[in-house]
Scaffold this motif. Structure first.
Motif, PDB file in Angstrom:
ATOM      1  N   PHE A   1       0.794  -1.221   0.000  1.00 40.49           N
ATOM      2  CA  PHE A   1       0.000   0.000   0.000  1.00 40.49           C
ATOM      3  C   PHE A   1       0.830   1.275   0.000  1.00 40.49           C
ATOM      4  N   SER A   2       2.130   1.140  -0.229  1.00 43.65           N
ATOM      5  CA  SER A   2       2.976   2.327  -0.351  1.00 43.65           C
ATOM      6  C   SER A   2       3.125   2.701  -1.818  1.00 43.65           C
ATOM      7  N   ALA A   3       3.366   3.954  -2.057  1.00 47.37           N
ATOM      8  CA  ALA A   3       3.501   4.451  -3.426  1.00 47.37           C
ATOM      9  C   ALA A   3       4.382   5.688  -3.433  1.00 47.37           C
ATOM     10  N   ARG A   4       4.954   5.966  -4.588  1.00 41.09           N
ATOM     11  CA  ARG A   4       5.623   7.251  -4.809  1.00 41.09           C
ATOM     12  C   ARG A   4       4.561   8.170  -5.390  1.00 41.09           C
ATOM     13  N   TRP A   5       3.886   8.871  -4.498  1.00 39.73           N
ATOM     14  CA  TRP A   5       2.743   9.663  -4.892  1.00 39.73           C
ATOM     15  C   TRP A   5       3.173  10.870  -5.709  1.00 39.73           C
TER      16      TRP A   5
END
Length: 297
Positions: free
Chosen positions: A291-295
């Motif tokens: 659920f992590s991202a480079r937003w």
């Protein structure tokens, strides 16, 4: 970063996670069973937190009563990080008029809820049909892929009966160019084919299991076998586990198993049968990665 309802956090802060569940959900498919009680939601979160739960991902998408405005206070009061969903479920869960009002603007809707809404979503949910990708799923998938490329958000997929997993993966990753590490395929315990599970994990996508199953999804007796098969093939880093409480009667406050089942029963079974390192991967490391991202807002 992981986008929670209280803001973005480092993955290391996420902690013990219920990777697929619902605090609120309303659907014509479940008459009289709506999850729409704030006090019951808080009690469920508090019970989960008392057993060491630190994070929960709500898979209730647009239009199904997610009550996003209530989530920040629930997170603050319980101390549990909450991740909300945008996206869209199958047509059977909606009023046709409601669907028609947004069908031409799905990608814009998803991007708005991910980046500009008062309470921001942290991932995109879509759903396939039983054993195939129907026209509605194809439309939502295209919008979800657009929103992913615009924001970096992960995509979680409800696989009906756990089916059509390879077709969905091929369409999302191959046709739409979504990196597999940003794809979560849910309900695969409902189709306990370890060969398919290994293929998905080897491609780099996350394999979502949910338990305990409702009676019509009676595959809990295969859950540990499915997890063990992935661990033995070197894919312990791809497994996610959630409670998927979709009925009010399934909450622990209503004599159902609820969220606490994950930590009270399943975690101890996994630790006993497969070891503490596997349990740590499933409940802590893998959800933080999934659920992590480079937003890019």
């Amino acid at each position: 970063m992981i986008r929670t309802v209280l803001g973005d956090i480092e993955p290391a802060r996420f902690g013990v996670c219920n990777a697929h569940d619902h605090l609120f959900l309303r659907s014509p498919r479940f008459p009289g069973e709506a999850l729409d009680d704030v006090d019951a939601a808080l009690a469920e979160l508090n019970s989960f937190a008392a057993l060491g739960g630190q994070a929960m991902v709500q898979w209730t998408p647009w239009g199904l009563g997610a009550r996003l405005a209530d989530l920040p206070e629930l997170s603050e009061r319980s101390g549990v990080h909450l991740v909300a969903a945008t996206g869209m479920h199958q047509t059977k869960h909606y009023d046709p008029t409601e669907l028609a009002s947004v069908r031409d603007d799905l990608a814009e809707l998803f991007v708005h809820e991910l980046t500009a809404a008062p309470v921001r979503a942290g991932f995109i949910k879509m759903a396939s049909a039983f054993h195939h990708i129907d026209e509605h799923a194809s439309t939502v998938m295209s919008a979800a892929a657009h929103a992913h490329h615009a924001t970096g958000a992960p995509i979680g997929v409800h696989l009906e009966g756990g089916t059509a997993a390879l077709a969905v993966l091929d369409e999302l990753a191959g046709t739409h160019g979504v990196p597999p590490q940003h794809i979560i395929l849910g309900h695969l315990n409902r189709f306990p084919d370890s060969t398919i599970h290994r293929h998905i994990a080897a491609a780099g996508a996350f394999v979502g299991f949910e338990g305990p199953s409702r009676a019509n999804h009676g595959t809990d007796w295969r859950l540990l076998d499915s997890i063990a098969a992935l661990v033995e093939s070197g894919h312990a880093d791809r497994i996610l586990l959630g409670g998927d409480t979709v009925l009010a009667s399934a909450r622990s406050t209503a004599d159902g198993p609820g969220m606490v089942y994950l930590l009270r029963t399943l975690r101890s079974s996994i630790e006993r049968e497969l070891g503490s390192d596997v349990a740590t991967a499933i409940f802590i490391t893998n959800p933080a990665n999934a659920f992590s991202a480079r937003w890019h807002d």
